[in-house]
Design an enzyme around this catalytic site. Structure first.
Site, short mmCIF file in Angstrom:
data_model
loop_
_atom_site.label_atom_id
_atom_site.label_comp_id
_atom_site.label_asym_id
_atom_site.label_seq_id
_atom_site.Cartn_x
_atom_site.Cartn_y
_atom_site.Cartn_z
N GLY A 142 40.73 38.81 40.20
CA GLY A 142 39.38 38.30 39.97
C GLY A 142 39.12 36.97 40.62
O GLY A 142 39.85 36.54 41.52
N HIS A 180 36.37 36.44 46.04
CA HIS A 180 35.85 35.78 47.24
C HIS A 180 35.77 36.82 48.35
O HIS A 180 36.12 38.00 48.15
CB HIS A 180 36.70 34.57 47.59
CG HIS A 180 38.18 34.88 47.71
ND1 HIS A 180 38.69 35.75 48.65
CD2 HIS A 180 39.24 34.45 46.98
CE1 HIS A 180 40.00 35.82 48.51
NE2 HIS A 180 40.36 35.05 47.50
N HIS A 206 38.71 39.34 48.91
CA HIS A 206 38.71 40.52 48.02
C HIS A 206 37.61 41.49 48.44
O HIS A 206 37.81 42.71 48.47
CB HIS A 206 38.43 40.11 46.57
CG HIS A 206 39.39 39.13 45.99
ND1 HIS A 206 39.03 37.86 45.62
CD2 HIS A 206 40.71 39.25 45.66
CE1 HIS A 206 40.06 37.22 45.10
NE2 HIS A 206 41.11 38.04 45.12
N GLN A 229 53.43 38.04 36.21
CA GLN A 229 53.81 37.58 37.56
C GLN A 229 53.75 36.05 37.69
O GLN A 229 53.97 35.52 38.77
CB GLN A 229 52.94 38.24 38.62
CG GLN A 229 51.49 37.79 38.66
CD GLN A 229 50.65 38.65 39.60
OE1 GLN A 229 50.41 39.83 39.36
NE2 GLN A 229 50.23 38.06 40.71
N GLN A 268 46.58 40.88 54.10
CA GLN A 268 47.75 40.37 54.83
C GLN A 268 48.16 38.98 54.34
O GLN A 268 49.30 38.57 54.49
CB GLN A 268 47.46 40.32 56.34
CG GLN A 268 48.72 39.98 57.14
CD GLN A 268 48.45 39.68 58.60
OE1 GLN A 268 47.73 40.44 59.24
NE2 GLN A 268 49.00 38.59 59.11
N SER A 325 41.35 31.81 49.09
CA SER A 325 42.24 32.07 47.96
C SER A 325 41.53 31.58 46.71
O SER A 325 40.83 30.56 46.75
CB SER A 325 43.55 31.29 48.16
OG SER A 325 44.22 31.18 46.93
P1 AMP Z 1 44.59 38.22 44.20
O1 AMP Z 1 43.34 38.33 43.40
O2 AMP Z 1 44.83 36.85 44.74
O3 AMP Z 1 45.78 38.82 43.51
O4 AMP Z 1 44.36 39.12 45.50
C1 AMP Z 1 43.97 40.46 45.40
C2 AMP Z 1 44.04 41.09 46.76
O5 AMP Z 1 43.18 40.39 47.65
C3 AMP Z 1 45.44 41.04 47.39
O6 AMP Z 1 45.68 42.24 48.09
C4 AMP Z 1 45.33 39.87 48.33
O7 AMP Z 1 46.23 39.94 49.41
C5 AMP Z 1 43.91 40.02 48.80
N1 AMP Z 1 43.42 38.75 49.35
C6 AMP Z 1 43.48 37.53 48.76
N2 AMP Z 1 43.00 36.58 49.60
C7 AMP Z 1 42.64 37.22 50.73
C8 AMP Z 1 42.09 36.80 51.98
N3 AMP Z 1 41.81 35.52 52.24
N4 AMP Z 1 41.84 37.73 52.92
C9 AMP Z 1 42.14 39.04 52.68
N5 AMP Z 1 42.66 39.50 51.53
C10 AMP Z 1 42.91 38.61 50.58
#
Ligand code: AMP
Length: 286
Positions: free
Chosen positions: A32, A35, A38, A62, A149, A186
Site C-alpha cells: 500500500g 505510488h 505500484h 517481513q 525490478q 518508494s
Molecule cells: P511494496 O509495496 O514496496 O512492497 O511494493 C510492491 C510492489 O511494487 C513490489 O513488486 C515492488 O517491487 C514494486 N515497486 C515498488 N516500487 C517500485 C518502483 N519504483 N517501480 C516499480 N515497481 C515498484
C-alpha cells in the site's frame, strides 16, 4: 471495484472467476501507500488479464524487531481510489489477524538467495516475504503476478519459490519507475526531508556511472564499486549498507565482469533504508 478482507472470501471469489468462468487473473501484491511504481504494475496487469487483483497488506513478518513496521505509511482510502483508477477489479486488504491468526506457525523459506545482499542486513526478511506471498498466491490464484525490478532480489527469490513449489503461474518483473531526479519511487521516500530527497538522487546517479564504466569496458568489479562508493560518500549523511555486483540469475558476487551483471545498492539516509539497482550488459533478458 470490490474490496475483500477475508482470505476465504478471496479464495471463493478467485475460484468463481476461474473455474466456471475461465477468467485470467493478474495479481499485484503491495504493502500500500501506492505510488506510480505500484500503479505501473496494475496497469500492465490490466492490459494482460481479464481480472486484476491487488493486495494491500503491511506484512509484519517481513520486518525486523527494530524496523519501521509501526510507522510504515498507510493510506487505505487513497489507495483504493488510485487502485480503481488504475483498473484494479478487486482489492484484497486483510487484517493482520486474518493472515496470522493466534497460533500461526507455517513459514516458507528459500535456500541461499535470502542470506545475501538485503537478506544479510535484514535477517528473516525474505522468509516473511515468501510466507506472505505464498499465502496470497494461494487465495488469489493468479495466472500472472507482477513485481518491480526495484526489489530485484525479492522478485528473484519469489520466482524460485513459485518454481520450486510448482505453483504453476508466471512472474513478470517490470522496470523501476523513478522521480525526475532518478530516485526510485518508494513508499519509504515519504520519510525523507527535502534535503535528504535531493541527496538520495545520488543513488541512481552512481548506478549509472557504474554502468557507464562497465559499458566502456571496465571488467574489474572492485574498481567499479570503488567509483560508486566514492560518489555516494561524496554526499554527507548517507551510509552505505552494501554495494554488490552480481550475476543477475544467481546473485553470486562477480570478481570479473564477462557478461551481464546487476549492480545493487542499499543505503541509509538518516534512518531510512533505500535500495536500487541497475542491470548492465548487452544480452539483456529482462
Ligand atoms: P511494496 O509495496 O514496496 O512492497 O511494493 C510492491 C510492489 O511494487 C513490489 O513488486 C515492488 O517491487 C514494486 N515497486 C515498488 N516500487 C517500485 C518502483 N519504483 N517501480 C516499480 N515497481 C515498484
Amino acid at each position: 471495484m470490490i474490496v475483500i478482507k477475508s482470505p476465504s472470501r478471496m479464495l471463493e471469489a478467485a475460484s468463481r472467476l476461474k473455474d466456471p468462468g475461465g477468467k485470467s487473473i493478474g495479481f499485484v501484491p503491495t504493502m500500500g501507500s501506492l505510488h506510480e511504481g505500484h500503479l505501473s504494475l496494475a496497469r500492465r496487469a490490466r492490459k494482460e488479464n481479464d481480472i486484476v487483483v491487488m493486495s494491500i497488506f503491511v506484512n509484519p513478518s517481513q520486518f525486523g524487531p527494530n524496523e519501521d513496521y509501526k510507522k510504515y505509511p498507510r493510506d487505505i482510502r487513497g489507495d483504493k481510489r488510485k487502485a480503481e483508477l488504475a483498473g484494479v477489479d478487486i482489492v484484497f486488504s486483510p487484517g493482520v489477524r486474518q493472515i496470522y491468526p493466534e497460533g500461526y506457525g507455517s513459514f516458507v523459506d528459500v535456500k541461499e538467495l535470502p542470506g545475501i545482499m538485503c537478506g544479510a542486513s535484514r535477517p528473516g526478511h525474505f522468509k516473511g516475504v515468501c510466507t506472505i506471498c505464498a499465502k496470497l498466491f494461494y487465495v488469489v490464484r493468479p495466472d500472472i503476478a507482477y513485481f518491480g525490478q526495484k526489489d530485484y532480489q525479492q522478485a528473484l527469490i519469489l520466482t524460485r519459490m513459485v518454481k520450486d513449489l510448482d505453483m504453476g503461474f508466471k512472474i513478470k518483473i517490470l522496470p523501476t519507475i523513478r522521480e525526475k531526479s532518478g530516485l526510485a519511487l518508494s513508499s519509504r521516500n515519504q520519510y525523507l526531508t527535502c534535503a535528504q530527497r535531493e541527496k538520495a538522487a545520488v543513488i541512481y546517479e552512481s548506478l549509472k556511472i557504474g554502468k557507464a564504466l562497465i559499458d566502456a569496458g571496465c571488467k574489474n568489479t572492485g574498481r567499479v564499486k570503488a567509483v560508486v562508493r566514492r560518489m555516494i560518500k561524496s554526499k554527507l549523511g548517507i551510509k552505505i549498507d552494501y554495494i554488490s555486483i552480481v550475476d543477475p540469475y544467481t546473485l553470486r558476487e562477480e570478481k570479473n565482469i564477462n557478461s551481464k551483471v546487476l549492480i545493487a545498492i542499499a543505503v541509509f539516509i538518516g534512518k531510512t533504508r533505500l535500495i536500487d539497482n541497475i542491470l548492465v550488459g548487452h544480452n539483456s533478458r529482462r
